[in-house]
Design a protein around this motif. Structure first.
Motif, mmCIF file in Angstrom:
data_model
loop_
_atom_site.group_PDB
_atom_site.id
_atom_site.type_symbol
_atom_site.label_atom_id
_atom_site.label_comp_id
_atom_site.label_asym_id
_atom_site.label_seq_id
_atom_site.Cartn_x
_atom_site.Cartn_y
_atom_site.Cartn_z
ATOM 1 N N PRO A 25 40.627 21.511 16.039
ATOM 2 C CA PRO A 25 41.814 20.290 16.505
ATOM 3 C C PRO A 25 42.357 20.615 16.986
ATOM 4 N N CYS A 26 43.382 22.228 17.637
ATOM 5 C CA CYS A 26 43.813 22.140 18.397
ATOM 6 C C CYS A 26 43.161 21.497 20.499
ATOM 7 N N HIS A 27 41.638 21.992 20.108
ATOM 8 C CA HIS A 27 41.049 20.578 21.460
ATOM 9 C C HIS A 27 41.520 19.789 21.226
ATOM 10 N N SER A 28 41.599 18.927 19.854
ATOM 11 C CA SER A 28 41.647 17.398 19.430
ATOM 12 C C SER A 28 43.200 16.611 19.888
ATOM 13 N N ILE A 29 44.174 17.572 19.521
ATOM 14 C CA ILE A 29 45.169 17.177 19.813
ATOM 15 C C ILE A 29 45.828 17.790 21.581
ATOM 16 N N ILE A 30 45.606 17.843 21.900
ATOM 17 C CA ILE A 30 46.063 18.736 22.980
ATOM 18 C C ILE A 30 45.338 17.272 24.312
ATOM 19 N N GLY A 31 43.956 17.485 23.573
ATOM 20 C CA GLY A 31 43.212 16.018 24.787
ATOM 21 C C GLY A 31 43.971 14.454 24.505
ATOM 22 N N LYS A 32 44.676 14.648 23.178
ATOM 23 C CA LYS A 32 45.270 12.788 23.299
ATOM 24 C C LYS A 32 46.518 12.866 22.922
ATOM 25 N N ALA A 33 46.917 14.041 23.333
ATOM 26 C CA ALA A 33 48.284 14.147 24.151
ATOM 27 C C ALA A 33 48.473 14.673 25.158
ATOM 28 N N MET A 34 47.276 14.328 25.998
ATOM 29 C CA MET A 34 47.129 14.588 27.434
ATOM 30 C C MET A 34 47.189 13.856 28.322
ATOM 31 N N PRO A 35 47.307 12.217 27.734
ATOM 32 C CA PRO A 35 47.685 10.995 28.728
ATOM 33 C C PRO A 35 48.845 10.200 28.698
ATOM 34 N N VAL A 36 49.886 10.930 27.199
ATOM 35 C CA VAL A 36 51.060 11.123 27.436
ATOM 36 C C VAL A 36 51.823 11.731 27.809
ATOM 37 N N LEU A 37 51.028 13.206 28.046
ATOM 38 C CA LEU A 37 51.881 14.333 29.365
ATOM 39 C C LEU A 37 52.140 13.675 30.075
#
Length: 473
Positions: A147-159
């Protein structure tokens, strides 16, 4: 004139705090700072190295990483590797350029280190998951890492979007001192309109059935967010204990209408039997907000024209949204039960939200001064913003379509009456696509043995033979 008239979402507090960070030391390239006193950048132009840094990072973070995020096939790892290599190259180019100097500890530089740390963490987590260590303590660790890998991946476009904004304002020396507040408001709310448009794009293309399964109408969620933002806006736009001025009245009253109308929209999102019901409230709030923003007085002609166009675009987005819900859909969640089709008119309010977001982001005081001092008129500037909105609208649609094709291989039912070449149905190709997609998930994860794969193949082969034996209709 500073504009604070739109409610500021809570995630924007992080952006505001970073924008408020004061620069401390100069980033020296030539043994001595060339930055004029009281400024944040030197007068030198951007050199070739810095331009390469800009385009490489925009391509890596703005194109490659979003594609890698939605790619769950064998191309996921290669895509992320290419993106990481480009991001690393861009990071070093950003510290090796000549030409224009920037103050040290600027918001773009600070956020770049945060982004690099997250990128490194994402790569390490991805490599661990790729190792498929599942026995003993690794099985427990894997459940935490996934889940950590998934959350960071999905947050990357916003960041990444945030970092690109920081890069633009840093390169131009904008959003400092007295301009910080209005600058943050424009970029935060402009981005919020674009994000709203992206969410509506996702729901329209792939989320209609999911929305129906939630047991809530879309207007329930829209109205809840509107009411929450309105509450924040009501109590933050006026500095309590000071005298009320005209702008305070406008901004505070806009917050009041948001939470009042939002509560009405929540109430109207259910019918008399408690079933989900669509309503006009979110569209009306957007239209009223556009009318209010188009009436803000501006000192510069180009600023007045840009703000007026923003207001009119937002009004059009709200009105077309009402027309879509009431007349195109007839208060239904989707045109069809399977949610796989839509009316072309439904894209109009979505595209207008993209455009309104870019218009508002491009209407800060310093940007307006820059345009007014150039040979560009307001018509050309507005058309450029429309062009940027069109590109982001196109890219968002492409990403959603790519995700849909990968996650949901072509439906087994004939679409629009088309049966394929020589009158043969397209079932065989569709089943083969589904088989390849499912088998790819097994072979890439390595979480099923050969017997399981053989059973899956035999099951799908039998299903294919049954489909082929069904006579054409």
């Amino acid at each position: 004139m500073a504009l604070r008239g739109l409610p500021t979402p809570l995630p924007g507090l992080a952006i505001s705090s970073l924008l408020l960070a004061r620069p401390a030391i100069a980033h020296d390239h030539h043994g001595g700072s060339e930055i004029p006193e009281g400024q944040t950048v030197s007068v030198e132009p951007l050199d070739t190295t810095l331009w390469i840094h800009i385009f490489v990072n925009m391509f890596a973070y703005g194109v490659i990483f979003p594609i890698g995020m939605i790619t769950k096939s064998r191309w996921h790892v290669p895509t992320q590797i290419v993106g990481s290599m480009l991001a690393l190259l861009g990071f070093f180019l950003g510290h090796a350029h000549g030409g224009r100097e920037f103050v040290g500890n600027n918001v773009h530089g600070l956020f770049a280190h945060i982004l690099q740390i997250l990128l490194i963490a994402q790569v390490v987590l991805g490599l661990y998951l790729k190792g498929h260590w599942e026995k003993g303590i690794n099985g427990f660790i894997r459940k935490l890492i996934r889940p950590c890998h998934s959350i960071i991946g999905k947050a990357m476009p916003v960041l990444s979007w945030t970092q690109m904004i920081f890069g633009g304002i840093t390169a131009l020396g904008f959003c400092q001192g007295e301009y910080t507040g209005q600058c943050a408001a424009h970029f935060i709310m402009g981005s919020a309109f674009i994000a709203y448009g992206i969410l509506l794009t996702i729901i329209l293309l792939v989320g209609q059935v999911w929305m129906r399964q939630t047991g809530r109408s879309q207007e329930f969620y829209d109205s809840a967010v509107i009411a929450a933002w309105g509450c924040v806006n009501t109590f933050t736009e006026h500095h309590w204990g000071t005298a009320w001025v005209r702008n305070d009245w406008q901004h505070t009253s806009m917050g009041i209408i948001w939470w009042c109308a939002g509560l009405a929209g929540i109430w109207m999102s259910r019918d008399r039997d408690g079933n989900p019901k669509r309503n006009f409230i979110p569209g009306l709030v957007i239209a009223i907000t556009g009318w209010a923003m188009s009436s803000h007085p501006q000192e510069l002609m180009v600023s007045e024209a840009t703000h007026k166009m923003f207001g009119h675009t937002l009004m059009a987005a709200g009105l077309t949204r009402i027309i879509e819900v009431a007349f195109i859909l007839g208060d239904k969640q989707s045109l069809t039960e399977d949610g796989r089709t839509w009316n072309s008119f439904q894209f109009l309010p979505i595209f207008l939200l993209y455009t309104a977001g870019f218009l508002f982001m491009g209407a800060t005081e310093e940007q307006m001064l820059l345009v007014a001092g150039s040979d560009m008129d307001h018509v050309a500037y507005i058309l450029i913003l429309f062009s940027l909105a069109s590109l982001v609208f196109l890219f968002a649609n492409m990403l959603v379509h790519m995700y849909d094709r990968l996650a949901n291989p072509t439906s087994s039912k004939e679409m629009n009456g088309y049966t394929g070449v020589n009158g043969r149905p397209m079932e065989e190709g569709r089943i083969r696509d589904a088989e390849e997609f499912e088998l790819e998930g097994l072979t890439s994860d390595g979480e099923a043995d050969d017997e399981g794969r053989g059973m899956l193949r035999r099951s799908q082969e039998g299903h294919r033979s049954q489909i082929q034996g069904v006579p054409l209709r």
